[in-house]
Design an enzyme around this catalytic site. Structure first.
Site, PDB file in Angstrom:
ATOM      1  N   LYS A 211       0.839  -1.202   0.000  1.00 47.35           N
ATOM      2  CA  LYS A 211       0.000   0.000   0.000  1.00 47.35           C
ATOM      3  C   LYS A 211       0.874   1.252   0.000  1.00 47.35           C
ATOM      4  CE  LYS A 211      -3.794  -2.575   2.070  1.00 47.35           C
ATOM      5  NZ  LYS A 211      -4.567  -2.972   3.265  1.00 47.35           N
TER       6      LYS A 211
ATOM      7  N   GLN B 152      -4.471  -1.993   9.538  1.00 45.78           N
ATOM      8  CA  GLN B 152      -4.453  -3.307   8.900  1.00 45.78           C
ATOM      9  C   GLN B 152      -5.079  -4.349   9.823  1.00 45.78           C
ATOM     10  OE1 GLN B 152      -3.581  -3.708   5.707  1.00 45.78           O
ATOM     11  NE2 GLN B 152      -4.072  -5.872   5.747  1.00 45.78           N
TER      12      GLN B 152
ATOM     13  N   ASP C 288     -10.690   2.903   4.370  1.00 47.50           N
ATOM     14  CA  ASP C 288     -11.045   1.485   4.265  1.00 47.50           C
ATOM     15  C   ASP C 288     -12.563   1.291   4.319  1.00 47.50           C
ATOM     16  OD1 ASP C 288      -9.286  -0.590   3.772  1.00 47.50           O
ATOM     17  OD2 ASP C 288      -8.461  -0.587   5.799  1.00 47.50           O
TER      18      ASP C 288
HETATM   19  N1  GUN Z   1      -7.174  -7.225   5.981  1.00 49.68           N
HETATM   20  C1  GUN Z   1      -7.596  -7.914   4.893  1.00 49.68           C
HETATM   21  N2  GUN Z   1      -8.091  -7.070   3.957  1.00 49.68           N
HETATM   22  C2  GUN Z   1      -7.965  -5.835   4.460  1.00 49.68           C
HETATM   23  C3  GUN Z   1      -8.312  -4.537   3.965  1.00 49.68           C
HETATM   24  O1  GUN Z   1      -8.823  -4.343   2.856  1.00 49.68           O
HETATM   25  N3  GUN Z   1      -8.015  -3.499   4.797  1.00 49.68           N
HETATM   26  C4  GUN Z   1      -7.470  -3.675   6.019  1.00 49.68           C
HETATM   27  N4  GUN Z   1      -7.252  -2.597   6.760  1.00 49.68           N
HETATM   28  N5  GUN Z   1      -7.161  -4.851   6.514  1.00 49.68           N
HETATM   29  C5  GUN Z   1      -7.406  -5.921   5.737  1.00 49.68           C
END
Ligand code: GUN
Length: 292
Positions: free
Chosen positions: A54, A98, A121
């Site tokens: 990211k 995350q 998110d």
């Molecule tokens: N864990 C698995 N997919 C995601 C996501 O799209 N965002 C976040 N923050 N954690 C995740």
């Protein structure tokens, strides 16, 4: 019939190019660089890989990124202090925590604390609540489901009036994907571990979104002829012909399903690249919302 492949890698690249162009224009106009703060708690290798990817994407698109790597045993209070300070930090437009968090932390309270304007998110209860209600719009849509719908629309699949089946009811993919499909006037069935005769339900699906994390779970003879299949699964399958000893496969048996479906996403190269592309778009939008 052999299904048309939906090329997520290509479509994600197009989204990224569009975001990069918008960022360049914004910065040239003297405005701030859209900046994403990623919060990683603990030492999960998969989570660290996602957070790194990211940050790299932000840099490639001319955006800023900061990452906060916190110890696995951080207290709830200390983690909440980090979120509160990121909420107040005017140089940060998007905040991403995350998931999953270590078990001792209260995920709901952490996500609730993220300012809605920075919730790129789309996991804060306010954004999800708006997604779930008629006539309300979330500020941000969760990235993976948003990517799934974007792929369907790019492929020209008609969502309105379609029978859509979502396999899985996770907060991150299944549930928001179902809400998005309802919002686009599909008739939606959500299947999960207690669903009776999943094969029979899937046979009625004009659109199938598979997000249950089970290797090649959906068989070719479950697929309605001409259906559009979006495979969110990323599972490793032993493969002696590979140097690593495994290869990545989805929740759908690709070779079987492609003979019956009208459209199908490959794994890898389908939904996977879309998640980060949509996150980049959300982060750009977050900057535009906070500093138009
Ligand atoms: N864990 C698995 N997919 C995601 C996501 O799209 N965002 C976040 N923050 N954690 C995740």
């Amino acid at each position: 019939m052999t299904a048309e492949l939906i090329d997520g890698k290509l479509i994600a690249q197009q989204v990224r190019d569009e975001v990069a162009a918008k960022v360049t224009k914004r910065v040239a106009a003297g405005k701030s660089k859209p900046t994403l703060a990623a919060v990683l708690v603990g030492e999960r290798v998969d989570s660290a890989t996602y957070v790194r990817a990211k940050g790299k994407a932000c840099e490639e698109l001319g955006m800023g990124s900061v990452s906060h790597h916190l110890p696995a045993d951080i207290s709830q209070l200390e983690l909440e202090k980090v979120i509160t300070s990121l909420n107040a930090d005017k140089t940060v437009h998007g905040i991403l925590v995350q998931l999953p968090l270590p078990d001792h932390l209260n995920e709901e309270r952490v996500l609730q604390l993220i300012s809605i304007e920075k919730d790129v998110d789309g996991f804060s209860p306010l954004n999800i609540g708006r997604l779930a209600q008629k006539g309300r719009e979330p500020l941000f849509v969760p990235c993976t489901p948003y990517g799934c719908i974007y792929l369907l629309e790019k492929a020209g699949v008609k969502i309105e009036g379609a029978n859509a089946v979502v396999l899985g009811r996770s907060n991150i993919v299944g549930m928001p994907a179902a809400l998005l499909l309802i919002g686009k006037n599909a008739t939606v069935t959500v299947c999960h571990s207690r669903t009776k005769d999943i094969a029979a339900v899937v046979r009625e699906a004009d659109i199938l979104i598979a997000a249950i994390g089970k290797t090649e779970f959906v068989r070719g003879d479950w697929v309605k002829p001409g259906a559009a299949i979006i495979d969110v699964g990323i599972n490793s399958k032993p493969d002696a012909t590979k140097k690593s000893g495994y290869r990545l496969v989805g929740d759908v048996n690709f070779d079987e399903a492609r003979e019956v479906a009208g459209f199908i996403t490959p794994v890898p190269g389908g939904v996977g690249p879309m998640t980060i592309a949509m996150l980049m778009n959300n982060t750009y939008r977050a900057a535009e919302i906070q500093e138009p």
